[in-house]
Scaffold this motif. Structure first.
Motif, PDB file in Angstrom:
ATOM      1  N   LEU A  51       0.616  -1.308  -0.051  1.00  0.00           N
ATOM      2  CA  LEU A  51      -0.166   0.374  -0.363  1.00  0.00           C
ATOM      3  C   LEU A  51       1.172   1.607   0.293  1.00  0.00           C
ATOM      4  N   GLY A  52       2.196   1.366   0.564  1.00  0.00           N
ATOM      5  CA  GLY A  52       2.741   2.736   0.968  1.00  0.00           C
ATOM      6  C   GLY A  52       2.995   2.854  -0.276  1.00  0.00           C
ATOM      7  N   GLU A  53       4.259   1.487  -1.762  1.00  0.00           N
ATOM      8  CA  GLU A  53       4.488   1.720  -2.578  1.00  0.00           C
ATOM      9  C   GLU A  53       3.166   2.296  -2.889  1.00  0.00           C
ATOM     10  N   ILE A  54       2.393   2.174  -3.617  1.00  0.00           N
ATOM     11  CA  ILE A  54       1.170   2.750  -4.729  1.00  0.00           C
ATOM     12  C   ILE A  54       0.763   3.882  -4.267  1.00  0.00           C
ATOM     13  N   LEU A  55       0.587   4.488  -2.509  1.00  0.00           N
ATOM     14  CA  LEU A  55       0.133   5.442  -2.508  1.00  0.00           C
ATOM     15  C   LEU A  55       1.796   6.747  -2.611  1.00  0.00           C
ATOM     16  N   PHE A  56       3.136   6.439  -2.583  1.00  0.00           N
ATOM     17  CA  PHE A  56       4.238   6.723  -3.072  1.00  0.00           C
ATOM     18  C   PHE A  56       4.165   7.380  -4.302  1.00  0.00           C
ATOM     19  N   ALA A  57       4.280   5.751  -5.078  1.00  0.00           N
ATOM     20  CA  ALA A  57       4.904   6.246  -6.462  1.00  0.00           C
ATOM     21  C   ALA A  57       3.251   7.898  -7.586  1.00  0.00           C
ATOM     22  N   LYS A  58       1.874   7.139  -6.184  1.00  0.00           N
ATOM     23  CA  LYS A  58       0.433   8.365  -6.820  1.00  0.00           C
ATOM     24  C   LYS A  58       1.285   9.160  -6.007  1.00  0.00           C
ATOM     25  N   LEU A  59       2.014   9.728  -6.034  1.00  0.00           N
ATOM     26  CA  LEU A  59       1.618  11.111  -4.509  1.00  0.00           C
ATOM     27  C   LEU A  59       2.996  11.706  -5.411  1.00  0.00           C
ATOM     28  N   SER A  60       3.917  10.901  -5.873  1.00  0.00           N
ATOM     29  CA  SER A  60       5.489  10.686  -6.731  1.00  0.00           C
ATOM     30  C   SER A  60       4.931  11.615  -8.129  1.00  0.00           C
ATOM     31  N   GLN A  83       2.180  13.291  -8.832  1.00  0.00           N
ATOM     32  CA  GLN A  83       1.416  13.968  -9.105  1.00  0.00           C
ATOM     33  C   GLN A  83       2.134  15.202  -8.860  1.00  0.00           C
ATOM     34  N   GLY A  84       3.455  15.445  -8.829  1.00  0.00           N
ATOM     35  CA  GLY A  84       4.268  16.424  -8.688  1.00  0.00           C
ATOM     36  C   GLY A  84       4.641  16.696  -6.465  1.00  0.00           C
ATOM     37  N   PHE A  85       3.867  16.085  -6.279  1.00  0.00           N
ATOM     38  CA  PHE A  85       4.012  16.524  -4.798  1.00  0.00           C
ATOM     39  C   PHE A  85       5.679  16.161  -4.372  1.00  0.00           C
ATOM     40  N   ASP A  86       6.268  16.967  -3.689  1.00  0.00           N
ATOM     41  CA  ASP A  86       7.566  16.480  -2.214  1.00  0.00           C
ATOM     42  C   ASP A  86       7.425  15.003  -1.270  1.00  0.00           C
ATOM     43  N   ALA A  87       7.082  13.890  -1.742  1.00  0.00           N
ATOM     44  CA  ALA A  87       6.841  13.162  -1.044  1.00  0.00           C
ATOM     45  C   ALA A  87       7.991  12.031  -0.537  1.00  0.00           C
ATOM     46  N   LYS A  88       7.449  12.275   1.377  1.00  0.00           N
ATOM     47  CA  LYS A  88       8.300  11.012   1.962  1.00  0.00           C
ATOM     48  C   LYS A  88       7.861  10.057   2.558  1.00  0.00           C
ATOM     49  N   ILE A 138      -9.878   7.761   5.616  1.00  0.00           N
ATOM     50  CA  ILE A 138     -10.227   6.669   4.588  1.00  0.00           C
ATOM     51  C   ILE A 138      -9.972   5.204   5.388  1.00  0.00           C
ATOM     52  N   VAL A 139     -10.915   4.058   5.052  1.00  0.00           N
ATOM     53  CA  VAL A 139     -11.289   3.226   5.619  1.00  0.00           C
ATOM     54  C   VAL A 139     -10.463   2.108   3.869  1.00  0.00           C
ATOM     55  N   LYS A 140      -9.059   2.115   4.530  1.00  0.00           N
ATOM     56  CA  LYS A 140      -8.481   0.701   3.956  1.00  0.00           C
ATOM     57  C   LYS A 140      -9.573  -0.123   3.116  1.00  0.00           C
ATOM     58  N   ALA A 141     -10.406  -0.296   3.185  1.00  0.00           N
ATOM     59  CA  ALA A 141     -10.584  -1.544   2.428  1.00  0.00           C
ATOM     60  C   ALA A 141     -11.664  -0.780   1.176  1.00  0.00           C
ATOM     61  N   GLN A 142     -11.881   0.349   1.387  1.00  0.00           N
ATOM     62  CA  GLN A 142     -12.972   1.075   0.237  1.00  0.00           C
ATOM     63  C   GLN A 142     -12.240   2.648  -0.537  1.00  0.00           C
ATOM     64  N   PHE A 143     -10.428   2.466  -0.050  1.00  0.00           N
ATOM     65  CA  PHE A 143      -9.734   3.819  -0.375  1.00  0.00           C
ATOM     66  C   PHE A 143     -10.242   2.943  -1.947  1.00  0.00           C
ATOM     67  N   SER A 144      -9.250   4.710  -2.944  1.00  0.00           N
ATOM     68  CA  SER A 144      -8.492   4.575  -3.729  1.00  0.00           C
ATOM     69  C   SER A 144      -7.794   5.820  -3.422  1.00  0.00           C
ATOM     70  N   PRO A 145      -6.597   5.527  -5.011  1.00  0.00           N
ATOM     71  CA  PRO A 145      -5.713   6.632  -4.578  1.00  0.00           C
ATOM     72  C   PRO A 145      -6.321   7.695  -4.802  1.00  0.00           C
TER      73      PRO A 145
END
Length: 266
Positions: free
Chosen positions: A16-25, A27-32, A105-112
């Motif tokens: 999940l972390g990899e999915i969100l981190f990739a999505k943030l990056s 979209q142009g965010f400075d993500a950590k 956000i509930v993980k089971a129901q969320f989308s990036p």
């Protein structure tokens, strides 16, 4: 050139972390990204993010402990926090909001995409003029009354509505609600149907019977949901009818916003 917004992700589930981190990056965010609460708290202080995405169940420090530490710091508690959790139980949500989180956000129901939508809402809040509709100063002028005999649900709803910037009050039955309405006319009433004494239908009749309350928006929020009950409520003048089992508080707030804008109150 505008500086990129910094977003800190604190999440121990690697996929999940990899999915969100990739999505943030992307979209142009400075993500950590940090994998536990202890490292995440260090990053909050050093990275100084504009927004935090926070898991609850994590090693070393859980999300509750991170929120507690953030809430004790006058500077850090200004950072909006969105919790991404495995549970959507009311008791957990109430605790999260009480500790200062802006949303969940509930993980089971969320989308990036849902995560990004919520992020933009809070990241753009400080860039919107205070005089615009929907900003805290505009919402503070809107008075919402919650009439609900379930004290836990009433507390949860009023806390959530207040966090959106509205002025909110509550009543635990229809009679108390009617007394409050007469003392101070609300802009909107969130009304349960099944209550001791004066029920929701009776209170709705009283509201619609008086000319001075003709502009009060009434949203029914009830466990009742039969077609005839919905039709009866609309016939009595309800502006909308939401069945509790089918709507989250976030969706209820969206309905509130929509109706306030439709009636030009916001």
């Amino acid at each position: 050139m505008q500086q990129r917004k910094r977003v800190l992700l604190i999440e121990d589930e690697k996929i999940l972390g990899e999915i969100l981190f990739a999505k943030l990056s992307s979209q142009g965010f400075d993500a950590k990204w940090e994998l536990d609460g202890q490292a995440g708290l260090v990053a909050v202080r050093e990275f100084k993010p504009d927004l935090i995405l926070l898991d609850i169940v994590m090693p070393k420090k859980d999300g509750y402990e991170v929120l507690e530490d953030i809430s004790k710091d006058d500077e850090l508690k200004k950072i909006p926090v969105i919790v991404i959790s495995n549970s959507g139980q009311p008791v957990e949500i109430e605790r999260i909001l009480a500790l200062g989180a802006k949303d969940y956000i509930v993980k089971a129901q969320f989308s990036p995409d849902e995560v990004l939508s919520k992020m933009h809402k809070y990241l753009s809040a400080d860039q919107t003029p205070e005089t615009d509709a929907g900003t805290p100063s505009a919402r503070k002028k809107i008075h919402i009354l919650v009439v609900e005999d379930d004290s836990f649900l009433s507390s949860l709803a009023t806390t959530r509505i207040a966090q959106e910037g509205y002025t909110v009050s509550s009543a635990l039955d229809g009679e108390q609600g009617w007394q409050l309405i007469q003392k101070r006319t609300p802009d909107l009433v969130l009304l349960d149907m099944i209550m001791p004494g004066m029920n929701g239908f009776d209170l709705l009749k009283k509201i619609r019977a008086e000319e001075r309350f003709k502009d009060v928006i009434v949203i029914i929020f009830s466990n009742l949901g039969q077609e005839q009950e919905i039709a009866d409520a609309r016939e009595l003048g309800a502006d909308d009818f939401l069945v509790k089992a089918n709507f989250t508080l976030r969706e209820v707030l969206e309905k509130i916003d929509t109706l306030l804008k439709k009636h030009r109150k916001l």
